[in-house]
Design a protein around this motif. Structure first.
Motif, PDB file in Angstrom:
ATOM      1  N   ARG A   1     -16.741  14.601  26.688  1.00  0.00           N
ATOM      2  CA  ARG A   1     -16.759  14.365  28.138  1.00  0.00           C
ATOM      3  C   ARG A   1     -17.719  13.238  28.485  1.00  0.00           C
ATOM      4  NH1 ARG A   1     -14.031  18.076  31.014  1.00  0.00           N
ATOM      5  NH2 ARG A   1     -13.722  20.162  30.154  1.00  0.00           N
ATOM      6  N   GLN A   2     -18.838  13.199  27.802  1.00  0.00           N
ATOM      7  CA  GLN A   2     -19.860  12.208  28.093  1.00  0.00           C
ATOM      8  C   GLN A   2     -19.359  10.783  27.879  1.00  0.00           C
ATOM      9  OE1 GLN A   2     -23.467  12.846  25.911  1.00  0.00           O
ATOM     10  NE2 GLN A   2     -24.649  11.382  27.123  1.00  0.00           N
TER      11      GLN A   2
ATOM     12  N   ASP B   1     -16.154  17.360  35.275  1.00  0.00           N
ATOM     13  CA  ASP B   1     -16.652  18.505  34.539  1.00  0.00           C
ATOM     14  C   ASP B   1     -15.649  19.652  34.493  1.00  0.00           C
ATOM     15  OD1 ASP B   1     -20.125  18.167  35.559  1.00  0.00           O
ATOM     16  OD2 ASP B   1     -18.977  17.272  33.934  1.00  0.00           O
TER      17      ASP B   1
ATOM     18  N   ALA C   1     -18.600  18.731  25.134  1.00  0.00           N
ATOM     19  CA  ALA C   1     -19.576  18.051  25.980  1.00  0.00           C
ATOM     20  C   ALA C   1     -19.776  16.603  25.543  1.00  0.00           C
ATOM     21  CB  ALA C   1     -20.902  18.808  25.941  1.00  0.00           C
ATOM     22  N   GLN C   2     -19.805  16.386  24.241  1.00  0.00           N
ATOM     23  CA  GLN C   2     -19.968  15.027  23.720  1.00  0.00           C
ATOM     24  C   GLN C   2     -18.783  14.153  24.119  1.00  0.00           C
ATOM     25  OE1 GLN C   2     -20.678  14.925  19.515  1.00  0.00           O
ATOM     26  NE2 GLN C   2     -20.479  12.690  19.365  1.00  0.00           N
TER      27      GLN C   2
ATOM     28  N   ASP D   1     -19.310   2.847  31.700  1.00  0.00           N
ATOM     29  CA  ASP D   1     -19.015   4.201  31.252  1.00  0.00           C
ATOM     30  C   ASP D   1     -17.813   4.251  30.318  1.00  0.00           C
ATOM     31  OD1 ASP D   1     -21.088   5.287  32.695  1.00  0.00           O
ATOM     32  OD2 ASP D   1     -19.868   5.663  34.473  1.00  0.00           O
TER      33      ASP D   1
ATOM     34  N   ASN E   1     -16.059   9.873  28.086  1.00  0.00           N
ATOM     35  CA  ASN E   1     -14.709   9.745  28.676  1.00  0.00           C
ATOM     36  C   ASN E   1     -13.602   9.886  27.638  1.00  0.00           C
ATOM     37  OD1 ASN E   1     -15.589   9.284  31.380  1.00  0.00           O
ATOM     38  ND2 ASN E   1     -16.090   7.174  30.808  1.00  0.00           N
TER      39      ASN E   1
END
Length: 565
Positions: free
Chosen positions: A545-546, A67, A542-543, A151, A548
């Motif tokens: 990061r979600q 984060d 944010a999208q 992930d 990777n």
């Protein structure tokens, strides 16, 4: 690849906005290729590009290291700092995986209008460099569509939700096949790609308000105040002079030139078109001594005399169709071992001269050791009963190649010092030849031009070195220590507003040379550009990061990245 200079005081209209350039607007002209008599040689300037996170809590209070955010987020929309209109917000140079991937990131995730982002490609098709790979060459990183179960997602994908493996039904696609994947991505997304277009020059049109200090800051020439990007003036705009080839009258090629303007430039030229196959000479001044009258230090590139007699592996169309049945390969990393494998499979003998026995080295980082796919193929052609087996010779450094009087080529190589790691054959499944005595000279003769597998100079150094600063060559650390200096957002420390994407990106000891590495920086670049335009990027970041696709915390990479050169 040079263009005519736009002189101060000479008026020229910008396409689409009728903006004029006058004497009151200083123009800094940046050639992309060829010698520049007025350009200062590189200076000994080094900027740290990777902050230390050892003493910082990067979890944002939730225990998740991923984060870490390196851009301050404001709850209020940022006002746009731009007064002048431009033809485009972003011009991307190159339509390979980095260029198309960045185009998709800017338009599909960060929501820049497609009409405001233009990708320029010199070749006739998207992914031209991949189409020029040798027929037998394949991706060493495997494509496997594990999306939804893990992930991560396909290692060779440039965009979340897509998979070369799913499209091509191949775990290790050829260059031609991968180019089809890129072409499909460009076509289906509708991103703007202008083919057969050569970039001749990029002019930084940074405009001061008459104050000398401000003008220097905006011209960004070795300005210490903007090295970290925190205090930089508003970048650009840039004028990009292009030459487009058009087919008219039943096949006649006609070239047209024009100038387009853009707020930002993203360099995605890649490396394959510019092999490291020639000796180079550069002149390096110490910082502050550029105009002192003191002579510069002369630096000779790391290629040996006679390198121009050799054939670089990027110029090979097919290993099976290559002339000769007994060849010499110079270089023993991925491309050298790949060449040895395909030559052996084609029934050709070959000797590999490598400065390091990469087949014995294990670092944990695929950027500095042979990929499992490569090592497995090497074991196949070195297994008992396989013939002809390639001969692997290391550690040897080639010092010269010359034409032999009776025809063919003579090669001289010097044995380097060996260590315990370089002779570690545990788990290899094959034996290696004993090295010679340190500093002793070995000579070889071959009828065919030696094959160079020595990597690439890359388009940044070959075409765009005036857009970037480079570290002091005296302080070079290993094989990745001479990459262009970048901010934490992969922006040039020399010309703000110019960004770099792709395999040429390095930060400290970290090399982003695989697709699954450098794709995670597309969003970092897109975020810096869009925030600079006053856009609210929080949702897009944010999208990313979600899934990777936003790597800004290098602590996760440091433990596996070493220096083996």
């Amino acid at each position: 690849m040079t263009g005519g200079k736009q002189r101060q005081g000479e008026e020229k209209q910008n396409n689409g906005n009728d903006k004029k350039i006058s004497e009151e607007q200083p123009v800094r002209f940046i050639h992309l290729e060829g010698e520049e008599k007025d350009e200062k040689p590189p200076t000994d300037v080094y900027a740290s590009r990777m902050p230390s996170n050892q003493d910082k809590d990067t979890s944002n209070g939730n225990g998740n290291d991923n984060d870490f955010i390196d851009v301050k987020i404001s709850t209020d929309p940022l006002p746009s700092p731009f007064a002048e209109p431009t033809d485009y917000d972003v011009v991307i140079v190159g339509a390979g995986c980095s260029g198309i991937g960045t185009s998709l990131m800017l338009t599909k995730i960060f929501n820049l209008p497609i009409s405001r982002v233009l990708c320029l490609e010199q070749g006739t098709q998207v992914g031209t460099s991949f189409r020029e790979w040798p027929e037998e060459m394949r991706f060493i990183s495997p494509s496997f569509n594990q999306q939804g179960w893990t992930d991560s997602f396909d290692l060779n994908s440039i965009y979340w939700g897509t998979s070369p493996a799913n499209l091509l039904r191949d775990e290790h696609p050829t260059g031609e096949d991968y180019a089809l994947y890129l072409e499909a991505m460009a076509d289906q997304s509708g991103v703007q790609v202008q083919l057969e277009t050569k970039v001749l020059s990029i002019s930084d049109m940074s405009n001061g308000d008459g104050d000398d200090d401000d003008a220097v800051k905006r011209n960004i020439v070795n300005n210490e105040n903007v090295k970290d990007g925190s205090d930089a003036a508003v970048p650009g705009p840039f004028n990009v002079e292009i030459e487009t080839k058009n087919t008219v009258n039943g096949g006649t090629n006609q070239k047209t030139r024009k100038t387009i303007s853009s707020r930002f430039i993203v360099w995605a030229g890649g490396e394959f078109q510019h092999p490291r196959d020639k000796r180079t000479i550069s002149y390096v001044y110490k910082q502050g001594e550029e105009n002192s009258g003191k002579p510069p230090t002369i630096k000779i590139g790391d290629m040996f005399p006679g390198a121009d007699y050799c054939l670089h592996n990027s110029r090979v169309k097919s290993w099976a169709k290559l002339h000769g049945d007994d060849l010499v390969v110079i270089g023993g990393y991925e491309s050298g071992v790949d060449a040895a494998y395909h030559l052996a499979k084609a029934g050709k003998k070959c000797k590999v001269l490598a400065s390091s026995p990469t087949w014995c080295i294990q670092t944990g980082d695929p950027s500095s050791e042979l990929a499992p796919y490569t090592a497995g193929r090497l074991r196949e052609v070195l297994s008992p009963g396989f013939t002809p087996q390639p001969k692997m010779l290391a550690p040897l450094r080639v010092i010269a190649v010359d034409k032999a009087e009776g025809g063919g080529y003579n090669i001289a190589a010097k044995w380097k010092k060996t260590d315990e790691q370089s002779q570690n054959t545990a788990g290899l499944g094959f034996q290696i030849d004993e090295p010679g005595e340190e500093d002793s000279i070995m000579t070889l003769h071959t009828e065919q031009p030696p094959i160079l597998c020595t990597g690439f100079e890359g388009s940044v150094k070959a075409q765009a070195r005036n857009l970037f600063d480079f570290p002091d060559p005296n302080n070079k650390k290993g094989c990745i220590g001479d990459g262009p200096l970048l901010t934490r957002n992969d922006e040039s420390t020399k010309v703000p507003g110019v960004f770099l994407v792709g395999p040429s990106v390095t930060h400290g000891e970290l090399s982003f040379c695989f697709v699954y590495k450098f794709r995670q920086r597309f969003a970092v670049v897109a975020n810096a550009i869009c925030e600079g335009m006053g856009m609210d990027t929080r949702e897009a970041v944010a999208q990313c990061r979600q899934v990777n696709m936003y790597l800004d915390n290098f602590a996760t990479c440091e433990d596996t990245c070493g220096d083996t050169c």
